[in-house]
Design an enzyme around this catalytic site. Structure first.
Site, mmCIF file in Angstrom:
data_model
loop_
_atom_site.group_PDB
_atom_site.id
_atom_site.type_symbol
_atom_site.label_atom_id
_atom_site.label_comp_id
_atom_site.label_asym_id
_atom_site.label_seq_id
_atom_site.Cartn_x
_atom_site.Cartn_y
_atom_site.Cartn_z
ATOM 1 N N ARG A 1 0.837 -1.203 0.000
ATOM 2 C CA ARG A 1 0.000 0.000 0.000
ATOM 3 C C ARG A 1 0.875 1.258 0.000
ATOM 4 N NH1 ARG A 1 -4.730 2.751 1.516
ATOM 5 N NH2 ARG A 1 -4.146 4.931 1.617
ATOM 6 N N TYR B 1 3.137 3.937 -3.113
ATOM 7 C CA TYR B 1 2.818 5.279 -3.633
ATOM 8 C C TYR B 1 3.331 6.358 -2.677
ATOM 9 C CZ TYR B 1 -0.363 9.141 -4.953
ATOM 10 O OH TYR B 1 -0.911 10.331 -5.331
ATOM 11 N N ALA B 2 3.035 6.166 -1.397
ATOM 12 C CA ALA B 2 3.444 7.163 -0.400
ATOM 13 C C ALA B 2 4.959 7.347 -0.418
ATOM 14 C CB ALA B 2 2.980 6.724 0.983
ATOM 15 N N CYS B 3 5.706 6.218 -0.515
ATOM 16 C CA CYS B 3 7.172 6.298 -0.515
ATOM 17 C C CYS B 3 7.675 6.983 -1.771
ATOM 18 C CB CYS B 3 7.788 4.912 -0.419
ATOM 19 S SG CYS B 3 7.832 4.317 1.247
ATOM 20 N N LYS C 1 6.106 9.159 -3.656
ATOM 21 C CA LYS C 1 5.748 10.573 -3.583
ATOM 22 C C LYS C 1 6.638 11.303 -2.580
ATOM 23 C CE LYS C 1 2.176 11.660 -6.200
ATOM 24 N NZ LYS C 1 2.259 12.753 -7.181
ATOM 25 N N ARG D 1 -11.632 5.075 -6.338
ATOM 26 C CA ARG D 1 -11.635 5.513 -4.943
ATOM 27 C C ARG D 1 -13.056 5.472 -4.376
ATOM 28 N NH1 ARG D 1 -7.633 10.478 -5.914
ATOM 29 N NH2 ARG D 1 -8.731 10.360 -7.895
ATOM 30 N N VAL D 2 -13.135 5.759 -3.080
ATOM 31 C CA VAL D 2 -14.369 5.437 -2.350
ATOM 32 C C VAL D 2 -15.617 6.100 -2.937
ATOM 33 C CG1 VAL D 2 -14.073 7.222 -0.540
ATOM 34 C CG2 VAL D 2 -15.328 5.132 -0.038
ATOM 35 N N LEU D 3 -15.497 7.348 -3.376
ATOM 36 C CA LEU D 3 -16.677 8.042 -3.915
ATOM 37 C C LEU D 3 -17.290 7.251 -5.071
ATOM 38 C CD1 LEU D 3 -18.433 10.721 -4.295
ATOM 39 C CD2 LEU D 3 -16.804 11.191 -6.110
ATOM 40 N N PHE E 1 -18.821 3.837 -4.021
ATOM 41 C CA PHE E 1 -20.156 3.964 -3.416
ATOM 42 C C PHE E 1 -21.192 4.371 -4.480
ATOM 43 C CE2 PHE E 1 -18.579 4.899 1.232
ATOM 44 C CZ PHE E 1 -18.207 3.568 1.368
HETATM 45 C C1 UGA Z 1 -6.406 8.099 -1.942
HETATM 46 C C2 UGA Z 1 -4.984 8.346 -2.432
HETATM 47 O O1 UGA Z 1 -4.143 7.341 -2.090
HETATM 48 C C3 UGA Z 1 -4.421 9.631 -1.939
HETATM 49 O O2 UGA Z 1 -3.167 9.881 -2.525
HETATM 50 C C4 UGA Z 1 -5.284 10.724 -2.334
HETATM 51 O O3 UGA Z 1 -4.766 11.919 -1.796
HETATM 52 C C5 UGA Z 1 -6.650 10.464 -1.794
HETATM 53 O O4 UGA Z 1 -7.160 9.213 -2.247
HETATM 54 C C6 UGA Z 1 -7.538 11.540 -2.254
HETATM 55 O O5 UGA Z 1 -8.531 11.314 -2.952
HETATM 56 O O6 UGA Z 1 -7.216 12.680 -1.929
HETATM 57 P P1 UGA Z 1 -7.691 7.149 0.174
HETATM 58 O O7 UGA Z 1 -8.426 8.261 0.825
HETATM 59 O O8 UGA Z 1 -7.240 6.061 1.086
HETATM 60 O O9 UGA Z 1 -6.422 7.745 -0.589
HETATM 61 O O10 UGA Z 1 -8.562 6.500 -0.996
HETATM 62 P P2 UGA Z 1 -10.018 5.911 -1.140
HETATM 63 O O11 UGA Z 1 -9.929 4.814 -2.140
HETATM 64 O O12 UGA Z 1 -10.965 6.986 -1.471
HETATM 65 O O13 UGA Z 1 -10.348 5.244 0.267
HETATM 66 C C7 UGA Z 1 -10.850 5.947 1.369
HETATM 67 C C8 UGA Z 1 -11.319 4.975 2.431
HETATM 68 O O14 UGA Z 1 -12.508 4.317 1.977
HETATM 69 C C9 UGA Z 1 -10.353 3.870 2.803
HETATM 70 O O15 UGA Z 1 -10.479 3.621 4.194
HETATM 71 C C10 UGA Z 1 -10.884 2.657 2.050
HETATM 72 O O16 UGA Z 1 -10.529 1.445 2.647
HETATM 73 C C11 UGA Z 1 -12.374 2.914 2.136
HETATM 74 N N1 UGA Z 1 -13.234 2.298 1.082
HETATM 75 C C12 UGA Z 1 -12.937 2.421 -0.241
HETATM 76 C C13 UGA Z 1 -14.408 1.641 1.460
HETATM 77 O O17 UGA Z 1 -14.711 1.500 2.677
HETATM 78 N N2 UGA Z 1 -15.232 1.116 0.503
HETATM 79 C C14 UGA Z 1 -14.980 1.236 -0.822
HETATM 80 O O18 UGA Z 1 -15.784 0.743 -1.650
HETATM 81 C C15 UGA Z 1 -13.781 1.912 -1.212
#
Ligand code: UGA
Length: 358
Positions: A160, A163-165, A167, A211-213, A216
């Protein structure tokens, strides 16, 4: 102002173009292999677009010319999706470090101002996350401060952090060239920018796990359950893309305040756990669609290993100190999370869920 933008076709780049091209004093030259998000700007005479990566040998000849002619270079190019960090870490490290190095060198050679987009992940996890539960009472153990907070992350097999390293190393190279060659720089550490055109919907206009948005949204639009990784207790602060881009604009307009600084760009007032985010999103979607059944859209929990595969490790919390951006840039994000979600989710709904008129 003549601006070079590398990676201008992505989510942040597309909004930055919307902002800067609205002002006649900006002339922009940009590179990106994708133009889907910026087609509305392609005919603009103040925008020169190269539909290619910026790091091929041929492209670098043109990039060198553009760097010499410009006032500022903004680098946005990266693979910034956590599902890639542990599944294709070699590409992730290359994109954030080795592909960026020629650009850093060119900016150092010509002493051009480099605005280098980094990530909040350079902080890794909080110190509090390693201590017994309840230690979030002390902001010194979790608040992220640009010039004080140490880098804390897991071992190499927890990929995981690839990327952080990468950057973090890119940040260090920028800083080293500043110290040794006088490179003017600004480092931007984004904290969860949300807005229209973020990511993609799997099997519609992209593959893999966004990513999470978008995860969902995909679940809401397809009738599948929203999935909370490890129970959804991780916390994020969310900022509107429009306010984030305004911060970058302020940097460009205040070079003496912005140069040779790193800035957290995020909204500390919009903190949520992922479980809270899922609930707020389903209620927002009920409002957008007028269908009250979305208020009870199913939410399930899934293990990180199952969701992301081996080598994933989460950031527990990202609470930015934004005092520096407030002081030096006069930047103060005010858009509350429900408002950010309403705009963003409505745009997703219109782009993907509403059938196009023939
Ligand atoms: C990511 C990138 O790694 C960062 O570099 C970036 O700055 C950041 O997004 C951003 O958008 O600014 P992160 O926030 O971990 O980081 O990415 P997400 O995939 O959006 O995850 C956010 C959280 O939601 C995490 O805890 C993940 O486990 C969780 N998640 C994700 C869920 O619970 N369900 C999902 O369906 C997807």
């Amino acid at each position: 102002m003549r601006v070079v933008i590398l990676g201008c076709g992505g989510f942040v780049g597309s909004h930055l173009l919307d902002n800067l091209l609205g002002d006649e004093s900006y002339l922009i030259e940009g590179w990106d292999p994708e133009d889907r998000k910026i087609r509305h700007h392609l005919g603009n005479p103040r925008f020169t677009f190269h539909r290619s990566v910026a790091n091929s040998p041929e492209a670098l000849v043109e990039v060198e010319r553009a760097v010499q002619e410009c006032d500022v270079v903004i680098n946005l190019a990266a693979i910034c999706n956590p599902s890639d960090y542990n599944t294709r870490p070699v590409s992730v490290i290359h994109a954030s470090l080795f592909d960026v190095y020629p650009v850093i060198q060119l900016c150092a050679k010509y002493r051009r101002w480099l605005v280098s987009f980094s990530t909040s992940e350079v902080y890794g996890r909080t110190i509090a996350s390693y201590l017994p539960a309840g230690t979030y009472d002390d902001p010194d153990l979790y608040e992220l401060r640009e010039d004080e907070t140490p880098l804390v992350m897991g071992p190499i097999q927890n990929q995981r952090w690839s990327y952080a390293c990468a950057k973090q190393m890119a940040e260090r190279l920028v800083y080293a060239h500043h110290a040794e060659d006088g490179l003017p720089f600004t480092i931007v550490r984004p904290l969860n920018f949300f807005g229209p055109r973020m990511d993609y919907i799997p099997s519609r206009d992209g593959d893999g796990v966004p990513r999470v948005l978008a995860c969902f949204m995909a679940a809401l639009m397809s009738g599948q359950p929203m999935q909370l990784v490890d129970g959804g207790q991780a916390r994020r602060t969310i900022v509107s893309i429009h306010e984030a881009v305004d911060a970058v604009r302020r940097m460009l307009e205040r070079p003496s305040a912005a140069q040779n600084q790193a800035f957290n760009i995020g909204n500390p007032h919009n903190e949520v756990t992922m479980a809270e985010l899922a609930d707020l999103m389903r209620r927002t979607y009920a409002k957008i669609t007028g269908d009250a059944r979305f208020n009870d859209h199913p939410i399930v929990t899934v293990s990180a290993e199952r969701f992301y595969g081996q080598g994933y490790e989460d950031c527990d919390r990202r609470m930015p100190d934004i005092g520096k951006a407030q002081r030096l840039l006069g930047w103060n994000p005010t858009m509350a999370l429900p408002e950010v979600l309403l705009e963003t989710m409505r745009a997703y709904h219109e782009a993907y869920a509403v059938p196009a008129v023939a």
